[in-house]
Design a protein around this motif. Structure first.
Motif, PDB file in Angstrom:
ATOM      1  N   ILE B 276      30.287  75.777  40.103  1.00 43.88           N
ATOM      2  CA  ILE B 276      29.426  75.082  39.531  1.00 43.88           C
ATOM      3  C   ILE B 276      28.183  75.952  39.055  1.00 43.88           C
ATOM      4  CG2 ILE B 276      27.461  73.669  40.584  1.00 43.88           C
ATOM      5  CD1 ILE B 276      29.169  72.134  42.095  1.00 43.88           C
ATOM      6  N   ASP B 277      27.892  77.087  39.675  1.00 46.61           N
ATOM      7  CA  ASP B 277      26.831  78.014  39.321  1.00 46.61           C
ATOM      8  C   ASP B 277      27.202  78.633  37.866  1.00 46.61           C
ATOM      9  OD1 ASP B 277      25.502  77.722  41.598  1.00 46.61           O
ATOM     10  OD2 ASP B 277      26.040  79.623  42.441  1.00 46.61           O
ATOM     11  N   ALA B 278      28.590  78.778  37.725  1.00 45.84           N
ATOM     12  CA  ALA B 278      29.003  79.284  36.261  1.00 45.84           C
ATOM     13  C   ALA B 278      28.754  78.200  35.271  1.00 45.84           C
ATOM     14  CB  ALA B 278      30.410  79.700  36.179  1.00 45.84           C
ATOM     15  N   PHE B 279      28.808  77.093  35.503  1.00 43.44           N
ATOM     16  CA  PHE B 279      28.860  75.931  34.643  1.00 43.44           C
ATOM     17  C   PHE B 279      26.965  75.680  34.250  1.00 43.44           C
ATOM     18  CE2 PHE B 279      33.097  73.991  35.140  1.00 43.44           C
ATOM     19  CZ  PHE B 279      33.071  73.568  33.896  1.00 43.44           C
ATOM     20  N   LYS B 280      26.480  75.839  35.472  1.00 47.46           N
ATOM     21  CA  LYS B 280      25.098  75.697  35.236  1.00 47.46           C
ATOM     22  C   LYS B 280      24.387  76.860  34.394  1.00 47.46           C
ATOM     23  CE  LYS B 280      23.379  73.008  39.177  1.00 47.46           C
ATOM     24  NZ  LYS B 280      23.225  73.188  40.657  1.00 47.46           N
ATOM     25  N   ALA B 281      24.875  77.862  34.683  1.00 50.61           N
ATOM     26  CA  ALA B 281      24.646  78.959  33.716  1.00 50.61           C
ATOM     27  C   ALA B 281      24.764  78.680  32.272  1.00 50.61           C
ATOM     28  CB  ALA B 281      25.207  80.389  34.162  1.00 50.61           C
ATOM     29  N   LEU B 282      25.976  78.302  32.004  1.00 47.29           N
ATOM     30  CA  LEU B 282      26.351  77.972  30.770  1.00 47.29           C
ATOM     31  C   LEU B 282      25.606  76.860  30.110  1.00 47.29           C
ATOM     32  CD1 LEU B 282      28.772  78.181  28.608  1.00 47.29           C
ATOM     33  CD2 LEU B 282      29.624  76.063  29.546  1.00 47.29           C
ATOM     34  N   ALA B 283      25.426  75.788  30.933  1.00 49.55           N
ATOM     35  CA  ALA B 283      24.210  74.764  30.471  1.00 49.55           C
ATOM     36  C   ALA B 283      22.899  75.215  30.198  1.00 49.55           C
ATOM     37  CB  ALA B 283      24.283  73.633  31.673  1.00 49.55           C
ATOM     38  N   ILE B 284      22.326  76.139  31.142  1.00 47.35           N
ATOM     39  CA  ILE B 284      21.140  76.566  30.918  1.00 47.35           C
ATOM     40  C   ILE B 284      21.204  77.472  29.408  1.00 47.35           C
ATOM     41  CG2 ILE B 284      19.480  78.083  31.582  1.00 47.35           C
ATOM     42  CD1 ILE B 284      20.056  77.401  34.605  1.00 47.35           C
ATOM     43  N   ALA B 285      22.157  78.248  29.429  1.00 51.47           N
ATOM     44  CA  ALA B 285      22.240  78.966  28.063  1.00 51.47           C
ATOM     45  C   ALA B 285      22.145  78.137  26.788  1.00 51.47           C
ATOM     46  CB  ALA B 285      23.637  79.886  28.168  1.00 51.47           C
TER      47      ALA B 285
END
Lengths: 208, 407
Positions: B276-285
């Protein structure tokens, strides 16, 4: 309607212009002539209150403009001065009619659609009202600019080289329109130009 | 008029604006989807866990035991004799023992043999009918009843295992005596009966064992001397002391294993959390890129529209007004990106819900705006503001006469 008294303007680099005193009554037309570099545009910008003089007085419609604050100047200009720039500037995202109404909006007046339609008819571009401004020819654009300068019924109309980009026929038309319209609303008309075609037309001239 | 100009300007640069909105939309929708699914999973997991301190069952993976026993989503680890629970039931530290016996299904929904307190534990309420009293009577969860269109007094035959295609226990039929109200817990997806029903079906089968040798082998270890096996039991303790001592006792001294739901689920969420954190980082990017694209769009716009701005200033426009006009453009782009993003995430939630529902009988709720999504709105607006503020401040640097005289 408009008087200047020993207006001076200095550019930061040191070049200083001194301008002759002029006065122009309502319904009168004054031609300001001069070659490039004589400060024609600077003079016009001073009269248009887009620049502040370093010294001297400028009265428009019985108001001494030197005493106005920056904010008052902006309002005063919107209320009293209609400017026709050398280049036909528009807000390109808006169509012709909206560009006219923009003058009302920015001058804090009620949007007057019938006035826009009337001016368009007088200046012969009522069929262009819903067009994009980029689609207009140079002559058409210039006429729209004149109409826009008239939207708030100003006391002074300033035109900066309004005919320089036009052919003889359009030059004649534009000059006619400016003169007729300013007489109609009782405004003083000041034209800054080096266009010899206008020299023979307006007798009230001053050369910088 | 101001908003009209804003709108016209955005419309005049359709593709640019579209790109800004698209980027913002994807960033927002990914984050929002993660938030929603994460929240609902956590909500569902913790709701089902509440009150259950320990699960005992056959040795194997503790996480598997928890997933099968508490959440009914994984295969059970095996069976344990009912008699093994005796010592637990008499232990003074133990408040309650809820035995569960699984192994059959009807159309993919698990049939669980249990005792009444199990229903009480989930605060089950009857929409229709009554609880199971006799053997072969069942109470069905709300989702089961809805999906299979089961009515009171209807009969059905169960099939073996957890797949729809399992071999049918054709000769003994269950009868529906009660239908539960939906309460968003695991029992929505269960068919519940008493322990004896399960035992009876499988005992009966053993008599025919010669016909199906494989089945026989499978059931052989289910049968003990007493003949009563269960799959696992959910334990509630009277005091935290139980938590300290009993799990170790069971793991060391019996053939059973004890697993603690709280620990296993934390472990599970930790594992999921990385993803989930990886996805969130992607989304924030993605959101930041959207911000940059808003910035570039507005910055270029200001350069291109310098004359327009100067013109409007000369016509009486106030710098503050034009400043807000540009700000609105940025805000409009990020705000519409946000709204579309939330809509997209709801659509994604619906699709995910359908998929989960088909595969796991687990559905997600379409929820109202979550608290985190409000923060997301603020974040989106901040991105819009920061992207717009530098170009907008350029308004204050425009020299009207110079700009307009410039040929």
């Amino acid at each position: 309607m408009l008087q200047t008294d020993s207006l001076k303007f200095s550019y930061p680099k040191g070049h200083t212009f001194s301008f002759p005193n002029i006065s122009c009554k309502a319904e009168e037309t004054l031609l300001i002539l001069g070659n490039s570099g004589t400060g024609k545009t600077t003079f016009l910008n001073l009269i248009a209150l887009l620049l502040r003089p370093s010294s001297g007085e400028l009265r428009i419609n019985n108001t001494e403009t030197a005493n106005l604050s920056e904010k008052q100047i902006t309002e005063f200009r919107a209320q009293n001065i209609g400017i026709v720039f050398q280049k036909p500037y528009f807000v390109n995202a808006l169509n012709v009619s909206e560009n006219l109404l923009l003058a009302n909006y920015l001058g804090n007046k009620a949007l007057n659609k019938s006035k826009a339609a009337e001016l368009a008819k007088d200046l012969g571009f009522e069929y262009l009202l819903s067009k994009k401004v980029q689609e207009l020819s140079g002559g058409e654009q210039q006429r729209v600019c004149i109409a826009r300068a008239l939207m708030n019924t100003p006391k002074v109309i300033l035109a900066d080289e309004p005919t320089s980009a036009l052919d003889d026929e359009n030059c004649e038309k534009v000059a006619d329109l400016l003169e007729k319209q300013s007489k109609l609303i009782g405004a003083a008309l000041i034209i800054v130009t080096h266009d010899h075609r206008l020299k023979s037309r307006f007798t009230n001239q001053i050369t910088l | 008029m101001l908003l009209k100009i804003v709108w016209k300007n955005i419309w005049a640069k359709k593709l640019n604006s579209f790109l800004c909105i698209l980027l913002m939309m994807f960033g927002i929708s990914i984050i929002s989807l993660l938030i929603n699914i994460g929240n609902q999973l956590q909500d569902k997991f913790s709701k089902n866990i509440s009150g259950i301190d320990m699960v005992v069952g056959a040795k194997g993976s503790p996480l598997q035991l928890i997933l099968s026993g508490v959440y009914q989503i994984d295969a059970p680890t095996g069976n344990i004799p009912m008699s093994e629970l005796q010592s637990l039931q008499t232990n003074p530290l133990v408040k309650q023992v809820l035995p569960l016996s699984m192994g059959d299904n009807y159309q993919g929904f698990r049939i669980v043999g249990t005792t009444y307190p199990y229903l009480k534990h989930f605060e089950a309420d009857y929409a229709e009918g009554v609880g199971f009293k006799n053997n072969m009577e069942v109470v069905v969860g709300a989702t089961v009843a809805r999906k299979l269109n089961l009515k009171l007094n209807e009969s059905f035959a169960s099939s073996h295992g957890f797949e729809k295609e399992g071999e049918a226990h054709g000769d003994k039929k269950y009868k529906v005596v009660g239908i539960l109200k939906s309460n968003n817990s695991v029992i929505d997806n269960l068919i519940l009966c008493n322990l004896n029903s399960i035992w009876e079906i499988h005992k009966h089968e053993e008599e025919h064992a010669s016909e199906t040798p494989e089945e026989h082998a499978e059931h052989a270890n289910e049968a003990t001397e007493s003949g009563h096996d269960i799959t696992c039991a959910l334990i509630k303790f009277r005091s935290p002391m139980g938590l300290m001592t009993i799990p170790r006792l069971i793991n060391q001294n019996t053939k059973m294993q004890a697993a603690l739901p709280a620990i296993e689920i934390n472990r599970l969420f930790e594992l999921m959390g990385i993803g989930i954190d990886a996805f969130k980082a992607l989304a924030i990017a993605i959101m930041l890129i959207s911000g940059i694209s808003v910035f570039v769009t507005l910055y270029n716009a200001l350069k291109e529209r310098k004359y327009e701005m100067a013109l409007m200033l000369s016509m009486g426009g106030k710098r503050t007004k034009l400043f807000f006009m540009l700000m609105f453009e940025g805000l409009f782009l990020s705000l519409s990106g946000y709204i579309l993003g939330i809509l997209l995430s709801r659509l994604g939630l619906w699709v995910a819900s359908r998929m989960l529902d088909q595969n796991f009988n687990f559905d997600l709720q379409q929820s109202m705006l979550q608290k985190e999504e409000i923060y997301l709105l603020i974040a989106a607006l901040l991105v819009g503001i920061f992207a717009a503020i530098i170009p907008s401040l350029g308004i204050y640097r425009i020299n009207i006469s110079k700009t307009l005289a410039n040929d």
